[in-house]
Structure formats: structure tokens, C-alpha cells
Design a protein around this motif. Sequence first.
Motif, PDB file in Angstrom:
ATOM      1  N   SER A 148       0.828  -1.207   0.000  1.00 52.08           N
ATOM      2  CA  SER A 148       0.000   0.000   0.000  1.00 52.08           C
ATOM      3  C   SER A 148       0.860   1.253   0.000  1.00 52.08           C
ATOM      4  O   SER A 148       0.596   2.206  -0.741  1.00 52.08           O
ATOM      5  CB  SER A 148      -0.916   0.021   1.225  1.00 52.08           C
ATOM      6  OG  SER A 148      -1.810  -1.048   1.193  1.00 52.08           O
TER       7      SER A 148
ATOM      8  N   LEU B  11       2.479   1.773  -3.462  1.00 49.29           N
ATOM      9  CA  LEU B  11       1.513   2.251  -4.453  1.00 49.29           C
ATOM     10  C   LEU B  11       1.170   3.721  -4.238  1.00 49.29           C
ATOM     11  O   LEU B  11       1.108   4.499  -5.199  1.00 49.29           O
ATOM     12  CB  LEU B  11       0.244   1.392  -4.405  1.00 49.29           C
ATOM     13  CG  LEU B  11       0.401  -0.049  -4.890  1.00 49.29           C
ATOM     14  CD1 LEU B  11      -0.872  -0.845  -4.621  1.00 49.29           C
ATOM     15  CD2 LEU B  11       0.762  -0.094  -6.361  1.00 49.29           C
ATOM     16  N   LEU B  12       0.955   4.120  -2.993  1.00 50.62           N
ATOM     17  CA  LEU B  12       0.652   5.519  -2.702  1.00 50.62           C
ATOM     18  C   LEU B  12       1.842   6.424  -3.002  1.00 50.62           C
ATOM     19  O   LEU B  12       1.691   7.517  -3.543  1.00 50.62           O
ATOM     20  CB  LEU B  12       0.221   5.676  -1.246  1.00 50.62           C
ATOM     21  CG  LEU B  12      -1.168   5.156  -0.923  1.00 50.62           C
ATOM     22  CD1 LEU B  12      -1.394   5.156   0.574  1.00 50.62           C
ATOM     23  CD2 LEU B  12      -2.229   5.972  -1.624  1.00 50.62           C
ATOM     24  N   TRP B  13       3.032   5.955  -2.646  1.00 54.95           N
ATOM     25  CA  TRP B  13       4.251   6.733  -2.913  1.00 54.95           C
ATOM     26  C   TRP B  13       4.422   6.931  -4.419  1.00 54.95           C
ATOM     27  O   TRP B  13       4.708   8.035  -4.882  1.00 54.95           O
ATOM     28  CB  TRP B  13       5.460   6.014  -2.323  1.00 54.95           C
ATOM     29  CG  TRP B  13       6.713   6.805  -2.431  1.00 54.95           C
ATOM     30  CD1 TRP B  13       7.587   6.834  -3.484  1.00 54.95           C
ATOM     31  CD2 TRP B  13       7.248   7.701  -1.462  1.00 54.95           C
ATOM     32  NE1 TRP B  13       8.615   7.684  -3.221  1.00 54.95           N
ATOM     33  CE2 TRP B  13       8.433   8.228  -1.995  1.00 54.95           C
ATOM     34  CE3 TRP B  13       6.828   8.100  -0.202  1.00 54.95           C
ATOM     35  CZ2 TRP B  13       9.208   9.138  -1.290  1.00 54.95           C
ATOM     36  CZ3 TRP B  13       7.605   9.001   0.487  1.00 54.95           C
ATOM     37  CH2 TRP B  13       8.773   9.511  -0.063  1.00 54.95           C
ATOM     38  N   GLY B  14       4.219   5.865  -5.191  1.00 58.99           N
ATOM     39  CA  GLY B  14       4.347   5.953  -6.645  1.00 58.99           C
ATOM     40  C   GLY B  14       3.332   6.899  -7.251  1.00 58.99           C
ATOM     41  O   GLY B  14       3.656   7.696  -8.129  1.00 58.99           O
ATOM     42  N   LYS B  15       2.111   6.839  -6.797  1.00 60.65           N
ATOM     43  CA  LYS B  15       1.067   7.722  -7.314  1.00 60.65           C
ATOM     44  C   LYS B  15       1.375   9.179  -6.987  1.00 60.65           C
ATOM     45  O   LYS B  15       1.242  10.055  -7.827  1.00 60.65           O
ATOM     46  CB  LYS B  15      -0.295   7.329  -6.738  1.00 60.65           C
ATOM     47  CG  LYS B  15      -1.421   8.156  -7.299  1.00 60.65           C
ATOM     48  CD  LYS B  15      -2.765   7.678  -6.825  1.00 60.65           C
ATOM     49  CE  LYS B  15      -3.847   8.546  -7.447  1.00 60.65           C
ATOM     50  NZ  LYS B  15      -5.179   8.059  -7.180  1.00 60.65           N
ATOM     51  N   ALA B  16       1.807   9.444  -5.754  1.00 62.94           N
ATOM     52  CA  ALA B  16       2.123  10.820  -5.351  1.00 62.94           C
ATOM     53  C   ALA B  16       3.332  11.345  -6.123  1.00 62.94           C
ATOM     54  O   ALA B  16       3.396  12.527  -6.448  1.00 62.94           O
ATOM     55  CB  ALA B  16       2.386  10.888  -3.852  1.00 62.94           C
ATOM     56  N   SER B  17       4.282  10.476  -6.432  1.00 66.55           N
ATOM     57  CA  SER B  17       5.485  10.895  -7.152  1.00 66.55           C
ATOM     58  C   SER B  17       5.173  11.258  -8.593  1.00 66.55           C
ATOM     59  O   SER B  17       5.861  12.081  -9.197  1.00 66.55           O
ATOM     60  CB  SER B  17       6.533   9.781  -7.124  1.00 66.55           C
ATOM     61  OG  SER B  17       6.914   9.517  -5.795  1.00 66.55           O
ATOM     62  N   LYS B  18       4.154  10.646  -9.184  1.00 62.84           N
ATOM     63  CA  LYS B  18       3.798  10.896 -10.584  1.00 62.84           C
ATOM     64  C   LYS B  18       2.979  12.170 -10.754  1.00 62.84           C
ATOM     65  O   LYS B  18       2.923  12.723 -11.832  1.00 62.84           O
ATOM     66  CB  LYS B  18       2.997   9.720 -11.149  1.00 62.84           C
ATOM     67  CG  LYS B  18       3.819   8.479 -11.340  1.00 62.84           C
ATOM     68  CD  LYS B  18       2.953   7.353 -11.858  1.00 62.84           C
ATOM     69  CE  LYS B  18       3.757   6.067 -11.907  1.00 62.84           C
ATOM     70  NZ  LYS B  18       2.931   4.930 -12.293  1.00 62.84           N
ATOM     71  N   GLN B  19       2.304  12.605  -9.693  1.00 61.33           N
ATOM     72  CA  GLN B  19       1.461  13.790  -9.787  1.00 61.33           C
ATOM     73  C   GLN B  19       2.331  15.035  -9.852  1.00 61.33           C
ATOM     74  O   GLN B  19       3.299  15.172  -9.118  1.00 61.33           O
ATOM     75  CB  GLN B  19       0.520  13.874  -8.587  1.00 61.33           C
ATOM     76  CG  GLN B  19      -0.505  12.775  -8.554  1.00 61.33           C
ATOM     77  CD  GLN B  19      -1.350  12.823  -7.296  1.00 61.33           C
ATOM     78  OE1 GLN B  19      -1.026  13.493  -6.333  1.00 61.33           O
ATOM     79  NE2 GLN B  19      -2.447  12.082  -7.310  1.00 61.33           N
TER      80      GLN B  19
END
Length: 156
Positions: A132, A135-143
Amino acid sequence: MSQNLGVKVVHAHLPRKGTALRMHIVVLLIGLCAGILVGLLGIGGGVVLVPALVHLLHMDQHMAQGTSLFVLLPPIGLGALLEYRKKGAVDFQAGIYCAVGMLLGGYLGGRIAVPMSSRLLTQLFGGFLMLSALLLWGKASKQSPPQPGVSTRDGA
């Protein structure tokens, strides 16, 4: 007679009065922190409660998960829900369907988890938290960061 023996065994393991008071305060603080995080981040209280019960109260993984489920039954985010509802940020139809699925899934998950060893259950729980987080770290990094002068959905 076996009930009386059970009661005696339970009382034999109770901590002294001062220790019991400290334990009640720690448990109350764990609940308070979990409640704040539920309202603040919308996370399930179990993500906070289970690790806290395992590490601070030295509970076995099964006991921590069972206790977390008991704690979350009555108050599961009602206070936070009321605040989100005021802002119109609740999809009740999706919530109802998800709750039905969660009820059935919770039953099935419990049937799988209870016979499992505590060690394996702890490993699965930790693995889930790490996945989890990734996944959250990856999503925040892409924004992309918000542009100056451009309003976001939440008005920030």
C-alpha cells in the motif's frame, strides 16, 4: 465450575492497579490517535490499531486484529463521515454496495485468517502495508505539483 476457573485464571493475569490504569490510558490514547487519523486521512482504523496493539500492548497478531475489528464495529468513522457529508464528499450508493461486499469479504477473510499461524498472518499484514505504501508513494510521485494561481478540486 469451569467458568469459575476461567475467571480465576483471567484475574490471576491482571496487572497491578497502577499498571492497569496506565494500560487503560495507553489504550485510550491509541484509540484517540486512530480516530484522528481516520478523520484526517480516511484510513481504516485497523492500519493504525493493529500495529499499535501489537507493538505497544504486545498482543499476538490474531488478538490485535480481532480487537481492532471489535473497536471498529460501532464508531467506524461516523464522526468523520458527518464532516465529509457536510461537504458533499460522500457517495452513499457506492458506500452501501461496498459495505455489503465488505461484510461478505470480512466473513470470508476471517474464515481464512483464524486457522493461519500468527507469524504468517503478521507477514501478510506487513506485506500489505508495504505494498500500500509503495503504491501511494508511486502515485504521489507521478502527480505534478499544483501550478501557482490554479485552484485544485478541494479549493487549496
